[in-house]
Design an enzyme around this catalytic site. Structure first.
Site, PDB file in Angstrom:
ATOM      1  N   CYS A  13       0.878  -1.176   0.000  1.00  0.00           N
ATOM      2  CA  CYS A  13       0.000   0.000   0.000  1.00  0.00           C
ATOM      3  C   CYS A  13       0.911   1.221   0.000  1.00  0.00           C
ATOM      4  CB  CYS A  13      -0.917  -0.006   1.228  1.00  0.00           C
ATOM      5  SG  CYS A  13      -0.005   0.155   2.767  1.00  0.00           S
ATOM      6  N   GLU A 126      -0.563   1.354  16.241  1.00  0.00           N
ATOM      7  CA  GLU A 126      -1.215   2.572  15.718  1.00  0.00           C
ATOM      8  C   GLU A 126      -2.125   3.192  16.784  1.00  0.00           C
ATOM      9  OE1 GLU A 126      -3.400   2.382  11.920  1.00  0.00           O
ATOM     10  OE2 GLU A 126      -4.745   3.888  12.800  1.00  0.00           O
TER      11      GLU A 126
HETATM   12 FE1  F3S Z   1      -1.162   1.326   4.309  1.00  0.00          FE
HETATM   13 FE2  F3S Z   1      -1.298   3.715   5.425  1.00  0.00          FE
HETATM   14 FE3  F3S Z   1      -3.469   2.391   4.919  1.00  0.00          FE
HETATM   15  S1  F3S Z   1       0.183   2.130   5.859  1.00  0.00           S
HETATM   16  S2  F3S Z   1      -2.895   0.222   5.113  1.00  0.00           S
HETATM   17  S3  F3S Z   1      -2.057   3.191   3.402  1.00  0.00           S
HETATM   18  S4  F3S Z   1      -3.051   3.582   6.712  1.00  0.00           S
END
Ligand code: F3S
EC number: 1.17.7.4
Length: 288
Positions: A13, A126
């Site tokens: 991601c 987190e």
């Molecule tokens: Fe990746 Fe950021 Fe979402 S690390 S899973 S894009 S909160």
């Protein structure tokens, strides 16, 4: 002729890509850096980074002035940032912008006088970071993981503000907001769930029923990879979860022509490519 469909959303991601690139650059340029915990749930990437000098910090006592510490995408409480500053280390902040948005929204809710409900997993890095940001502005709030928590932990307040851990399930988020709306006079909601996880799941839901065999690639401890595997397995019993191409077994592909491949948000492209190449080899498809 075998047909291999690789999910477009497979792999890193946005936030993980930033963190891994930052760690890679630190290793290449500085020769040594620490990360505050494993940078991602992927052994192969962690081992690669270790080979270029980027390792997980084991405790603050090992830090010397001038060392470099990379804050991973989960973010940290402000007091951790302050501690690192006091130790005179160089901080490279790879906190995902979507996580930073949660911190900003928590601050806003406290400034506007709301009691804050964080929908997320207690103890997740987190969430620990988000609670630290709540504490920083003297805010009051709770973390709720499930319906029982909602009923037991959320006190009767007239004004409640809601945020979510970025990787929360949309289903529980909706359920929680519905419950709070019925039980609170004024409710302010920020849907801070990042869509990186849900778009991967949606694509697997489309591909899995249409193929003969489905391969899900990702760390065995990666929560988002496990969820992809479970979703796929429920729709296609010929689903296999692997970490690397070495785990592929020829018999999985016997008499199977349509093959689907997806990967969790912490799986690098090169591992996906190795898996695709190995499947091509097994099926006798030539590499482009
Ligand atoms: Fe990746 Fe950021 Fe979402 S690390 S899973 S894009 S909160």
């Amino acid at each position: 002729m075998a047909n291999i469909i690789v999910a477009q959303t497979a792999g890193f991601c946005f936030g993980v890509r930033i963190a891994v690139d930052m760690a890679k650059q630190a290793g290449e340029k500085l020769g040594h850096a620490y990360t505050n915990g494993p940078i991602i749930h992927n052994k192969q990437v962690v081992n690669y980074l270790k080979s270029i000098g980027v390792e997980e910090m084991q405790g603050y006592s090992q830090l010397k002035p001038g060392d470099t510490v990379i804050i991973r995408s989960h973010g940290v409480p402000p007091k951790t940032e302050r501690m690192l500053k006091e130790l005179h280390v160089n901080v490279l902040d790879a906190t995902c912008p979507f996580v930073k948005k949660v911190h900003d929204k928590v601050k806003q809710l406290v400034e506007e006088g709301y009691f804050v409900v964080i929908i997320g997993e207690e103890g997740h890095p987190e969430v620990i970071g988000t609670l630290g940001h709540l504490e920083e502005v003297d805010g009051k709030g709770v973390v709720v993981e499930n319906f029982e928590d909602l009923v037991k932990k959320v006190p009767k307040r007239n004004r409640i503000g809601v945020v979510a851990q970025t990787t929360q399930s949309e289903d529980f988020f909706r359920e929680a907001v519905g419950y709070l709306a019925e039980n609170t006079e004024e409710l302010k909601v920020f849907n801070t769930i990042c869509d990186a996880t849900s778009v991967r799941q949606e694509e697997v839901k489309k591909i899995a029923p249409e193929v003969d065999v489905m391969i899900i690639i990702g760390g065995k401890h990666s929560g988002n990879t496990q969820r992809l595997y479970q979703i796929s397995k429920a729709l296609n019993p010929n689903t296999y979860h692997i970490e690397t191409a070495d785990e592929l077994q020829e018999q999985w592909f016997e008499n199977k022509e349509n093959i689907g491949v997806s990967a969790g948000a912490s799986t690098p492209d090169w591992i996906i490519q190795e898996v695709v190449n190995k499947i091509k080899e097994i099926k006798g498809v030539s590499h482009e």
